[in-house]
Design a protein around this motif. Structure first.
Motif, mmCIF file in Angstrom:
data_model
loop_
_atom_site.group_PDB
_atom_site.id
_atom_site.type_symbol
_atom_site.label_atom_id
_atom_site.label_comp_id
_atom_site.label_asym_id
_atom_site.label_seq_id
_atom_site.Cartn_x
_atom_site.Cartn_y
_atom_site.Cartn_z
ATOM 1 N N ASP A 125 -35.040 -11.697 1.721
ATOM 2 C CA ASP A 125 -35.373 -10.494 0.752
ATOM 3 C C ASP A 125 -36.891 -10.618 0.635
ATOM 4 O O ASP A 125 -37.101 -9.431 0.581
ATOM 5 N N ASN A 258 -24.613 -4.698 2.213
ATOM 6 C CA ASN A 258 -25.405 -5.712 1.248
ATOM 7 C C ASN A 258 -26.298 -5.171 0.305
ATOM 8 O O ASN A 258 -27.507 -5.106 0.562
ATOM 9 N N ASN A 260 -27.856 -6.572 -2.259
ATOM 10 C CA ASN A 260 -28.797 -7.482 -2.824
ATOM 11 C C ASN A 260 -30.110 -6.959 -1.954
ATOM 12 O O ASN A 260 -31.140 -7.053 -2.228
ATOM 13 N N ARG A 261 -29.617 -6.829 -0.420
ATOM 14 C CA ARG A 261 -30.668 -6.692 0.420
ATOM 15 C C ARG A 261 -31.405 -5.423 0.155
ATOM 16 O O ARG A 261 -32.443 -5.197 0.454
ATOM 17 N N LYS A 263 -31.677 -3.763 -2.474
ATOM 18 C CA LYS A 263 -32.509 -3.690 -3.688
ATOM 19 C C LYS A 263 -33.805 -4.365 -3.232
ATOM 20 O O LYS A 263 -34.769 -3.741 -3.903
ATOM 21 N N SER A 264 -34.008 -5.446 -2.526
ATOM 22 C CA SER A 264 -34.882 -5.972 -2.118
ATOM 23 C C SER A 264 -35.951 -5.109 -1.323
ATOM 24 O O SER A 264 -37.297 -5.068 -1.833
#
Length: 287
Positions: A125, A258, A260-261, A263-264
């Motif tokens: 991340d 993914n 979460n990725r 968002k990073s």
């Protein structure tokens, strides 16, 4: 023979005496060599193929492209470098040229960037955050680039009519040997184009200068910091093309996104330019 020839060219034009030249893998049709001089400084010699330009543009461009638009792209890359983007620097020769004739092709001497490619399975991340920030910095700098030289159709985001033309061309090429899966994909292709036409969403895609080949094979990491390679295909298209390609490179696997990725990456990008979830959705259309 090629090695000796390159040594002579580099010495005559740059005044740099090379002691070692080795072929670099990667790239399509272009050729790359890693080399070092007497002071152990490393460089990359890149030979840009006129045949590649002709093939990619359906014969719209030839060597003239290498002398004009590609030269402009390399100048843009150097401006980016001088404005603290983590990217390559194209070395000027004794005559202050950054692109030299090499038969029908063209040659550039590029400062070597240390680092390594990171696989989709291995990226973290923090790396994605910094990649998002560097991507936004690049897009911010692109705002000052003159768009007028970028006239080729293959360099631009296609209209919905052009997308339908390409679909029809694929339909007309099918025959009795065409796999069943390809038929199924064509049907889905038609449904997607019809939907895009009905909701007129392509008009919502922002248009500006973009890297054009912003994917995993053109990004190195040194620890967590990204370095951007290869501005060869800079184009007047959409910044969302770069974002979509990064998402497909690092945040999509086995038909699963993914988030979460994503968002990073978005968090880093938002440090410089605002990006919303809707932009991520639109980026998939540009890829």
């Amino acid at each position: 023979m090629v090695e000796s020839n390159l040594k002579v060219i580099i010495y005559e034009n740059y005044g740099i005496e090379l002691v070692d030249i080795n072929i670099l893998s990667g790239g399509w049709m272009n050729k790359k060599f890693i080399c070092r001089d007497l002071a152990n400084t490393k460089y990359v010699i890149k030979i840009f193929s006129s045949r590649k330009v002709s093939k990619m543009s359906n014969n719209e461009f030839s060597t003239d492209y290498l002398d004009n638009q590609l030269l402009n792209n390399l100048r843009i890359e150097n401006v980016m470098y001088c404005n603290n983007l983590n990217c390559e620097y194209i070395e000027p020769d004794k005559k202050n040229r950054i692109l030299l004739p090499y038969g029908n092709d063209r040659l550039a001497l590029i400062g070597f960037l240390s680092g390594h490619h990171v696989l989709r399975e291995s990226i973290n991340d923090v790396q994605l955050y910094y990649l998002g920030r560097e991507c936004a910095k690049m897009h911010y700098l692109f705002r000052n680039v003159d768009k007028t030289p970028y006239k080729g159709e293959y360099l631009k985001i296609p209209t919905i009519d052009k997308l339908f033309e390409r679909y029809e061309a694929k339909v007309n090429k099918k025959n009795q040997n065409t796999p069943k899966l390809y038929y199924e994909l064509l049907i889905k292709h038609q449904k997607i184009l019809t939907l895009l036409s009905e909701i007129n969403i392509i008009d919502e895609i922002p248009i500006s200068m973009t890297h054009g080949d912003f994917a995993a094979d053109n990004i190195l990491f040194e620890k967590d910091m990204p370095k951007i390679l290869d501005f060869e295909l800079v184009r007047f298209n959409s910044p969302l093309l770069d974002i979509g390609r990064i998402i497909m490179s690092y945040c999509y696997n086995n038909d699963i996104l993914n988030y979460n990725r994503i968002k990073s990456f978005m968090s880093g990008y938002n440090c410089i330019i605002e990006i919303k979830d809707k932009d991520v959705f639109l980026s998939f259309i540009t890829v």
